[in-house]
Each structure stands twice: as structure tokens, then as C-alpha cells.
Design an enzyme around this catalytic site. Structure first.
Site, PDB file in Angstrom:
ATOM      1  N   ARG A 104      13.525  -4.166   4.786  1.00  0.00           N
ATOM      2  CA  ARG A 104      12.349  -4.628   4.606  1.00  0.00           C
ATOM      3  C   ARG A 104      12.215  -5.947   5.248  1.00  0.00           C
ATOM      4  O   ARG A 104      13.124  -6.682   5.168  1.00  0.00           O
ATOM      5  CB  ARG A 104      11.857  -4.639   3.133  1.00  0.00           C
ATOM      6  CG  ARG A 104      10.542  -5.128   2.953  1.00  0.00           C
ATOM      7  CD  ARG A 104       9.528  -3.958   3.210  1.00  0.00           C
ATOM      8  NE  ARG A 104       8.245  -4.273   2.684  1.00  0.00           N
ATOM      9  CZ  ARG A 104       7.025  -3.936   3.041  1.00  0.00           C
ATOM     10  NH1 ARG A 104       7.109  -2.793   4.075  1.00  0.00           N
ATOM     11  NH2 ARG A 104       6.074  -3.967   2.476  1.00  0.00           N
ATOM     12  N   THR A 379       2.877   5.024   9.343  1.00  0.00           N
ATOM     13  CA  THR A 379       4.464   4.777   8.799  1.00  0.00           C
ATOM     14  C   THR A 379       4.896   6.136   9.312  1.00  0.00           C
ATOM     15  O   THR A 379       4.530   7.065   9.519  1.00  0.00           O
ATOM     16  CB  THR A 379       4.365   4.436   7.491  1.00  0.00           C
ATOM     17  OG1 THR A 379       3.899   3.123   7.271  1.00  0.00           O
ATOM     18  CG2 THR A 379       5.955   4.233   6.766  1.00  0.00           C
ATOM     19  N   THR A 397       8.410   1.417   9.143  1.00  0.00           N
ATOM     20  CA  THR A 397       7.090   1.184   9.409  1.00  0.00           C
ATOM     21  C   THR A 397       6.662  -0.248  10.118  1.00  0.00           C
ATOM     22  O   THR A 397       7.783  -1.003  10.027  1.00  0.00           O
ATOM     23  CB  THR A 397       6.146   1.093   8.072  1.00  0.00           C
ATOM     24  OG1 THR A 397       4.899   0.988   8.639  1.00  0.00           O
ATOM     25  CG2 THR A 397       6.504  -0.037   7.230  1.00  0.00           C
ATOM     26  N   ASN A 399       3.746  -1.231   9.473  1.00  0.00           N
ATOM     27  CA  ASN A 399       2.610  -1.151   8.518  1.00  0.00           C
ATOM     28  C   ASN A 399       1.178  -0.610   9.044  1.00  0.00           C
ATOM     29  O   ASN A 399       1.386   0.797   9.032  1.00  0.00           O
ATOM     30  CB  ASN A 399       2.088  -2.683   8.229  1.00  0.00           C
ATOM     31  CG  ASN A 399       1.270  -2.689   6.880  1.00  0.00           C
ATOM     32  OD1 ASN A 399       1.129  -1.825   6.271  1.00  0.00           O
ATOM     33  ND2 ASN A 399       0.803  -3.630   6.699  1.00  0.00           N
ATOM     34  N   ASP A 421       1.023  -6.860   3.418  1.00  0.00           N
ATOM     35  CA  ASP A 421       1.499  -5.935   2.004  1.00  0.00           C
ATOM     36  C   ASP A 421       1.768  -7.106   0.824  1.00  0.00           C
ATOM     37  O   ASP A 421       2.123  -6.667  -0.292  1.00  0.00           O
ATOM     38  CB  ASP A 421       2.679  -5.410   2.366  1.00  0.00           C
ATOM     39  CG  ASP A 421       2.540  -4.125   2.801  1.00  0.00           C
ATOM     40  OD1 ASP A 421       1.505  -3.661   2.789  1.00  0.00           O
ATOM     41  OD2 ASP A 421       3.382  -3.283   3.437  1.00  0.00           O
ATOM     42  N   SER A 450       6.354  -3.029  -1.223  1.00  0.00           N
ATOM     43  CA  SER A 450       6.069  -1.986  -0.390  1.00  0.00           C
ATOM     44  C   SER A 450       5.707  -0.807  -1.279  1.00  0.00           C
ATOM     45  O   SER A 450       5.929  -0.687  -2.455  1.00  0.00           O
ATOM     46  CB  SER A 450       7.447  -1.457   0.439  1.00  0.00           C
ATOM     47  OG  SER A 450       7.237  -0.216   1.089  1.00  0.00           O
ATOM     48  N   SER A 451       5.312   0.433  -0.736  1.00  0.00           N
ATOM     49  CA  SER A 451       5.097   1.596  -1.538  1.00  0.00           C
ATOM     50  C   SER A 451       6.062   2.873  -0.874  1.00  0.00           C
ATOM     51  O   SER A 451       5.854   3.888  -1.361  1.00  0.00           O
ATOM     52  CB  SER A 451       3.574   2.346  -1.128  1.00  0.00           C
ATOM     53  OG  SER A 451       2.694   1.233  -1.532  1.00  0.00           O
ATOM     54  N   GLY A 471       1.740   6.615   4.522  1.00  0.00           N
ATOM     55  CA  GLY A 471       0.594   6.842   3.885  1.00  0.00           C
ATOM     56  C   GLY A 471       0.106   5.589   2.866  1.00  0.00           C
ATOM     57  O   GLY A 471      -0.672   5.544   1.901  1.00  0.00           O
ATOM     58  N   GLY A 472       0.952   4.289   3.131  1.00  0.00           N
ATOM     59  CA  GLY A 472       0.573   3.394   2.361  1.00  0.00           C
ATOM     60  C   GLY A 472       0.523   3.538   0.848  1.00  0.00           C
ATOM     61  O   GLY A 472       1.490   3.967   0.486  1.00  0.00           O
TER      62      GLY A 472
HETATM   63  O1  DON Z   1       5.231  -0.746   2.871  1.00  0.00           O
HETATM   64  C1  DON Z   1       4.124  -0.263   2.568  1.00  0.00           C
HETATM   65  O2  DON Z   1       3.971   0.146   1.521  1.00  0.00           O
HETATM   66  C2  DON Z   1       3.198  -0.132   3.775  1.00  0.00           C
HETATM   67  N1  DON Z   1       3.577  -1.123   4.728  1.00  0.00           N
HETATM   68  C3  DON Z   1       3.455   1.120   4.392  1.00  0.00           C
HETATM   69  C4  DON Z   1       2.246   1.567   5.541  1.00  0.00           C
HETATM   70  C5  DON Z   1       2.054   2.859   5.752  1.00  0.00           C
HETATM   71  O3  DON Z   1       2.668   3.624   5.039  1.00  0.00           O
HETATM   72  C6  DON Z   1       0.941   3.024   6.585  1.00  0.00           C
HETATM   73  N2  DON Z   1       1.069   4.621   6.781  1.00  0.00           N
HETATM   74  N3  DON Z   1       0.698   5.718   6.902  1.00  0.00           N
END
Ligand code: DON
Length: 568
Positions: A104, A379, A397, A399, A421, A450-451, A471-472
Site C-alpha cells: 500500500r 481498481t 490500484t 484509486n 483514501d 483501504s477496502s 469497487g472501493g
Molecule cells: O484502497 C481502496 O479501498 C481504494 N483505493 C480502492 C479503489 C477502488 O477499488 C476503485 N475501484 N473500483
């Protein structure tokens, strides 16, 4: 080659095939869902999956193939594949040992808690997402080198070479990529001082070749000098120059100081299956375990797939898990995250005491929130299993799609906008509508929460599932649904990935759902219980592999993206 229509068909195929007809499994196979004997790679682009499998066929293990896939994605899937970003790689070796490589990004040393606020304490729009200031110190290259030094079998040079070739000679863009590049064209032009490889004189069309000479040179330096090919020397100088041009703050020292970390995975038992996932600084793993443990006491299968009752239960568990995330989750190197307490059965039973089977809980009773913003998300997750049974689930990712769209001049790679984030201000929602507090505040050298939720499932000590998603904020709820689709509802992995999905994250206080994921009967009942519902575009994009008792592997690539399964 077999399309997985449903689990019955898969089992019929597996039991009915004579050794002779099993020859059909041998060789490169390109399709969304495949069943193979030896090894498989599922990733966001046909080129990266093909390259991953070519490494397996050369005698590389799953970790070698994952490293090659990751570098290939940095070339053929610039939407999210990267060397300018970061991620999490969950590894399970064939002897059952697990490891998490946390690569990360980190906040630069010049960062500070209120760096995105104006003098009156208001968030400056776009600062944490669209500028050079939005980038964390990239972790991918160090992470891949660490993974290789711990587990690699083939020489590192052989793993990165296919990505170099891809960048140097180009590859045909998919239809969806052509559309993504075209819709981002204006942003690429506005935010860069030179003509990037992503902008052509005319618009992109499916099949056009994307060549990235500067990126090829950077990858060659990584091939020849390892870590120093990125974090020092020419590449570092180019990146620092780019930072200076745009008032960014990543320094030479920040690059030298960046270190990926090996962390212990976290796990739980769910209905006899062992679920293994990643710890903070991703909050995704804890959320996944909380959701499984909060819903485990209820007969999901008896209540039926996506009935109002099941959706209500899952939503209420999600509401509680995300409320906890906002308060407690952050970088464990900086804050004490009560990981064990958050996933303890006693605590979660307590948490569900306020669950009412007939009524929605108001999120107001659980804490403050604010409205969701929609932006394009990107991502990427890839899953790899080799013939020996080693497995990798990795999510990586920048982001946003294409990160902040800023390319490091002469180095050819896109910069991440991962600083968003962090909780830029307590209670202020990030681009995924997530709110947070002190635990996720900005500090120099800290990793933003992060997620990402790369996950592996075991049955009786044997590898069963390898999966994950972009998917954040929706990542852990997406992974959760695919897991229960297989474990509770008995769907084949292909069906489990394809099935419609829904999501709740405490705030905003509504259930978002994909078209056709919730029928009108369930929708009416949920509204009567007090839930608000909102249809939205695709939720996540899962790349998963299921391993059968006889060692065969079914690889499922989510049709929500250009995902692609290869195997042999
Ligand atoms: O780390 C995270 O949770 C976010 N930066 C992830 C971003 C993400 O999944 C965007 N996408 N679909």
C-alpha cells in the site's frame, strides 16, 4: 473448454469426463469461465492473464505468475494496473502457510493532517483526487520485489520481461478500453505538460495498438537494477521532476524510505470453511469477517437468495460493520486497531442485538454521515493458482480510473490519487462516500485505509476459493456475496460471480443495487421495513478460481469488465 452453466453441469463434467476427453483441458484457453487441470490466472485483461499462464507453463509458481501478471497489468490495464500505485497480495503456499504482502502507498513526509483544507478549515475540492498532491508514495515495485525474494522460483528478469515487450511493441486495446481512454482524453490533456501515450490525434477504437515507450524504459530499469531502478536513479529523478512541476510533495527520501511489509493474514471459521483475508491497513478483511460472523447464525439458504429477509439481514450487518470501520480502522503501524475485538463473536452478537427482523435500523442511531458521490471507479483484482496448489489473491490500484491521470514525464507511468483514501477531514466523505476519523487521519509515512479484500477460502485444510474485487467501499460486500453465493447457496463459481449484487455502507443510508439484483416483491417489502433503495451501475468485478477435490480448477472472470481467464 467448458462454459460453466451451473454447478450441476460442472460436477457432471468433472465426473463424466474420461481421461481421454480431459485432453480438452490442455492448452491455452481463452474464455470467461474455464475448467483446467494445472494452473489458472484470472485478471482484468486477456494479455495479463495470458502472460501469467505463460510463466506457469515455464515452471514458475503462482507467485511468479502473479508478479508477471501485476507488471503486465501496469502496461495493458493502465486504468488500475500500475507501478505508480499499490495493493495487497494474499499468498497461500501449497503447505497451507499464508502471508500478506502489503504494498500500500504511504503518505509523503511532507504531508500533514489538514493539507487538503483551506484557511477556514473547508475541504478544497479536487485537491486530494486531481492534483500531484493526491499521490501517495508508490509501493507496487517494492511489493513485487519482496514477493519475489520470499517466494520466487524463476529469475525476476523473466517475470518482468513480458511486460516490457508489451509496452515496447504495444497491444490491441479492447472496446471498453478505447471508450475509457476517450472519455478520459480531456483530463489527460489538461493535467499533463506533454502528449502522453494515452492520447492519440484521433479517438481510440477497439483493436488500435497502445505503445508505451517511456514505460518500457522504466520497466527495463527495474529489470536491470531491481528496487533502485524505480526508487532511485533515473526513474526517481523523473518522478521528482514531475512532482516539482505540479507542486507535489513526494521527495527522493520518501522514495528511498518506502518499504512494503509482510503481514499476518486474518481468518475466521464460517460454517466449517476457513476464510482467510487481509488485515489493516485494509479495512476490507475485518468487514468481510464481521459480515460473515454477524449473518452466520441465520438460515440464509432457507430464507432464499435475495429475498427481502436475507437482504435486510445482510444490510443491517453491513450498516454495523461500516460504522465500526469509520471509527476504528487505520494503519496499524500508527494507530491501535482493535482487530481481535472487532471480529470476536461476543462483540458481534452484541452488535446484532439491535437487529430487528422487521425494521431497518436508522444509521442516525449509529453515527453521523453524508451523501455518496458517484465517480468512475477502477481498481483491479487477479487470482492465480498453480499446479502445485500455491495460490495468490492480489488487488492493486491507483484509486480512481487512471489514478489522478497524471503521467510522470519521461517515466511513462500514471500516478495514484490514493491520498483521498485518508480521512481528509473527520466526517467528510471520500470519493466512495466513506467517512472516517482520527484513526485514518493523514500523518507522514502512514498508510491510508483501504477496502481491498483479497481472500482465500479453505475447506478441511484444502484450498477451495481464491477471489477478490475492485469497487472501493463495495469491495468487502462484493467479496462477501460471492463467498455466500458459493458456500450458502451452492452456486457454481461462474454463477456466484455473475449473480446480481447489492450494497449498504452505513452512510449514505440506502441499499444500492444492480439492475435485476432485487425483484419488485423484495423491493416493496424492504421499503415497508424502512429501507431506501437506489439502482446503480455494476458493483465490483470479481476474478475468482475454485479448486475441486480432484485438483481441477474452475476460473471465473466477471463479465462486468474485460476480465479474462486463462489456464492449462
Ligand atoms: O484502497 C481502496 O479501498 C481504494 N483505493 C480502492 C479503489 C477502488 O477499488 C476503485 N475501484 N473500483
Amino acid at each position: 473448454m467448458y462454459k460453466i452453466i451451473n454447478s450441476l453441469l460442472v460436477f457432471f463434467i468433472l465426473t463424466a469426463c474420461s481421461p481421454k476427453s480431459e485432453k480438452k483441458y490442455v492448452g491455452f484457453i481463452e474464455d470467461q469461465d474455464i475448467v483446467v487441470d494445472s494452473g489458472a490466472v484470472v485478471s482484468a485483461h486477456p494479455q495479463s492473464s495470458r502472460i501469467g499462464v505463460s510463466i506457469l507453463k515455464k515452471g514458475g509458481n503462482a507467485i511468479d505468475a502473479a508478479i508477471a501478471t501485476e507488471f503486465a497489468l501496469a502496461v495493458c490495464y493502465p486504468e488500475a494496473g500500475n507501478i505508480g500505485g499499490g495493493g495487497f497480495m494474499l499468498i497461500r503456499t501449497s503447505d497451507g502457510k499464508t502471508d500478506v504482502i502489503d504494498y500500500r502507498e504511504k503518505a509523503p513526509s511532507g504531508s500533514s493532517r489538514d493539507m487538503y483544507l483551506d484557511k477556514s478549515g473547508n475541504v478544497i475540492p479536487g485537491f486530494s483526487t486531481d492534483t500531484h498532491l493526491s499521490s501517495g508514495v508508490p509501493g507496487t515495485v517494492d511489493g513485487m520485489i519482496k514477493a519475489h525474494s520470499k517466494y520466487g522460483k524463476l529469475p525476476f528478469k523473466e517475470l518482468i520481461q513480458p511486460a516490457i515487450d508489451l509496452a515496447e511493441h504495444g497491444f490491441p486495446v479492447t472496446l471498453r478500453q478505447a471508450q475509457d481512454l476517450n472519455s478520459n482524453r480531456k483530463t489527460f490533456v489538461e493535467r499533463n505538460s506533454f502528449k502522453t501515450a494515452f492520447v492519440k490525434d484521433s479517438l481510440w477504437r477497439e483493436g488500435d495498438t497502445l505503445i508505451q515507450p517511456a514505460l518500457a524504459e522504466t520497466l527495463k530499469r527495474i529489470r536491470d537494477y531491481g528496487r533502485d531502478g524505480f526508487y532511485a536513479g533515473k526513474t526517481a529523478r523523473y518522478l521528482i521532476k514531475e512532482m516539482k512541476r505540479g507542486n507535489g510533495i513526494i521527495s527522493e527520501q520518501d522514495l528511498m524510505d518506502y518499504k512494503s511489509v509482510s503481514r499476518q493474514s486474518i481468518s475466521t471459521l464460517y460454517k466449517g470453511f476457513k476464510i482467510i483475508t487481509v488485515p489493516p491497513p485494509s479495512g476490507g478483511g475485518i468487514i468481510l469477517i464481521q459480515l460473515l460472523k454477524m449473518t452466520e447464525p441465520y438460515p440464509l439458504k432457507e430464507w432464499r437468495f435475495h429475498s427481502a429477509r436475507s437482504i435486510h439481514l445482510i444490510t443491517e450487518a453491513e450498516r454495523r460493520a461500516f460504522a465500526d470501520r469509520s471509527e476504528y480502522a487505520g494503519d496499524p503501524d500508527f494507530v491501535e486497531v482493535p482487530e481481535k475485538q472487532l471480529v470476536s463473536q461476543k462483540y458481534l452478537n452484541e452488535r446484532m442485538k439491535s437487529f430487528n427482523e422487521n425494521h431497518a435500523t436508522s444509521s442516525l442511531d449509529l453515527g453521523p454521515g453524508s451523501p455518496e458521490k458517484y465517480i468512475s471507479e477502477e481498481t483491479t483484482h487477479y487470482s492465480v493458482v498453480d499446479a502445485m496448489g500455491n495460490a495468490v489473491a492480489a488487488t492493486t490500484t491507483l484509486n480512481n480510473g487512471f489514478g489522478n491521470s497524471i503521467v510522470a514525464d519521461s517515466a511513462g507511468f500514471l500516478l495514484n490519487n490514493e491520498m483521498d483514501d485518508f480521512s481528509v477531514k473527520p466526517g467528510f466523505p471520500n470519493m466512495y462516500g466513506l467517512v472516517g476519523g482520527e484513526a485514518n487521519s493523514i500523518k507522514p509515512g502512514k498508510r491510508m485505509l483501504s477496502s481491498m479484500t483479497p481472500t482465500i477460502v479453505e475447506k478441511n485444510g484444502k484450498l477451495l476459493l481464491v477471489l477478490g474485487s475492485p469497487g472501493g467501499s463495495t469491495i468487502p460486500t462484493t467479496v462477501f456475496q460471492v463467498v455466500i453465493n458459493v458456500l450458502d447457496y451452492g452456486l457454481s463459481i461462474g454463477k456466484a460471480v455473475d449473480a446480481g449484487r447489492f450494497h449498504h455502507q452505513w452512510y449514505p443510508d440506502w441499499i444500492s443495487f444492480e439492475k435485476n439484483a432485487i425483484d419488485s416483491l423484495a423491493s416493496d417489502k424492504l421499503q415497508k421495513m424502512g429501507h431506501s433503495l437506489k439502482e446503480r451501475a455494476a458493483l465490483g468485478s470479481v476474478n475468482a478460481i475454485m479448486i475441486f477435490p480432484d485438483g481441477k480448477k474452475a476460473a471465473a472472470a466477471d463479465k462486468r469488465g474485460n476480465n479474462s481467464s486463462y489456464g492449462y
